[in-house]
Enzyme design. Structure first.
Site, mmCIF file in Angstrom:
data_model
loop_
_atom_site.group_PDB
_atom_site.id
_atom_site.type_symbol
_atom_site.label_atom_id
_atom_site.label_comp_id
_atom_site.label_asym_id
_atom_site.label_seq_id
_atom_site.Cartn_x
_atom_site.Cartn_y
_atom_site.Cartn_z
ATOM 1 N N HIS A 111 1.496 4.387 -2.944
ATOM 2 C CA HIS A 111 1.545 5.851 -2.801
ATOM 3 C C HIS A 111 2.770 6.419 -3.524
ATOM 4 C CE1 HIS A 111 -1.839 6.794 -0.307
ATOM 5 N NE2 HIS A 111 -1.460 6.043 0.706
ATOM 6 N N GLU B 98 -6.582 7.159 -0.774
ATOM 7 C CA GLU B 98 -6.382 5.949 0.021
ATOM 8 C C GLU B 98 -6.988 4.736 -0.668
ATOM 9 O OE1 GLU B 98 -4.500 5.397 2.719
ATOM 10 O OE2 GLU B 98 -3.839 7.455 2.401
ATOM 11 N N HIS C 185 0.839 -1.209 0.000
ATOM 12 C CA HIS C 185 0.000 0.000 0.000
ATOM 13 C C HIS C 185 0.872 1.256 0.000
ATOM 14 C CE1 HIS C 185 -3.293 2.710 1.500
ATOM 15 N NE2 HIS C 185 -2.263 3.302 2.091
ATOM 16 N N GLU C 186 1.890 1.279 0.851
ATOM 17 C CA GLU C 186 2.762 2.461 0.920
ATOM 18 C C GLU C 186 3.543 2.649 -0.376
ATOM 19 O OE1 GLU C 186 2.289 4.563 3.114
ATOM 20 O OE2 GLU C 186 1.035 3.288 4.364
#
EC number: 3.4.24.-
Length: 285
Positions: free
Chosen positions: A135, A202, A131-132
């Site tokens: 980003h 998100e 997930h990071e």
């Protein structure tokens, strides 16, 4: 490209806000000082905001020798995502959380708390770090880091103005209405974050992370665990720097009132539902 435009617009808006504040505090001289200060802040935010945020959290850089399993996990996921290897940091906090920062994929960093490493399984940690890295891949990290540092600066300036007031260029007391306006600047800082950091970001990082790891269910179970554990464990560094809350995978703030303005995360239940639907259908859309 869109994030670059958005970042430039945010910097311009904050510069204008600083000039208005300067005028309230010190008239035309205050406006000039505020302009110079804002230009300096823009330069600093672009080049050094990531280092500032990592320092706020007392994050310690690790490598393959000091955190071999975690470091290798990030490296493997970065390879899967076709990203340069980011710098890897650990934060000595019991609250489970993680974030990414930096100005571009070539100068990125990912950070996780020691608490999240204790709470999650290796599979779930893969989901979180994917997930990071999403980003990073989507180039969200520059605008989120700049927004955090700029909002913090505006709040600090508001506090300064509230305590010390101001005078115009002729030495007369500034307009008393200005004091009321300046007192509202901390909420404005929160509103800036709400405008600049969309909840859709998100969801996109959840989807992108699921694609990178190939395992949306692991991120779903990780979010559920983080949500449950984080509710009972204060994240002291985040509470001290609420403008950085929007960088985290899960909102770390427990306070009400003003701190709620810095909450930019969608409902955890909705994020989990979307990820479980991806796991069920195999479609990352």
């Amino acid at each position: 490209m869109f994030n670059w435009v958005k970042t430039a617009m945010l910097m311009a808006a904050i510069t204008a806000l600083f000039i208005v504040i300067g005028g309230m505090i010190g008239g035309s001289r205050g406006m000039t000082i505020a302009l110079l200060f804002a230009l300096g802040m823009n330069f600093f935010s672009y080049w050094f905001s990531d280092k500032m945020v990592l320092r706020m959290y007392n994050a310690q850089e690790v490598d393959e020798n000091t955190a071999p399993q975690f470091y290798r996990m990030v490296r493997e996921l970065a390879t899967r995502a076709n990203l340069p290897m980011p710098r890897v940091y650990l934060i000595n906090e019991d609250a489970p959380n993680a974030f990414a920062t930096g100005r571009n994929p070539e100068h990125a960093a990912v950070a996780a708390t020691t608490g999240i490493l204790r709470v999650l399984s290796e599979r779930e940690m893969r989901g979180v770090m994917a997930h990071e890295l999403a980003h990073v891949k989507h180039r969200d990290i520059l605008i989120s880091t700049i927004t955090a540092t700029m909002a913090g600066a505006i709040s600090a300036l508001a506090n300064f103005a509230m305590f010390f007031g101001g005078r115009d260029e002729n030495g007369r007391p500034a307009n008393p209405i200005a004091g009321i306006a300046v007192a509202l600047l901390a909420p404005i800082a929160g509103a800036l974050i709400q405008m600049a950091i969309s909840r859709a970001r998100e969801f996109e990082a959840d989807r992108g992370g699921a694609q990178i790891s190939g395992d949306p269910q692991s991120l779903a179970t990780a979010l559920d665990k983080i949500h449950r554990y984080a509710a009972g464990i204060p994240f002291q560094a985040a509470e001290a720097h609420p403008a950085t809350a929007q960088m985290m995978i899960m909102n770390p703030l427990h306070g009400g009132g003003l701190q709620n303005l810095f909450s930019t995360h969608p409902a955890t239940e909705e994020r989990i539902a979307r990820l479980m639907e991806m796991a069920r259908t195999g479609r990352f859309e």
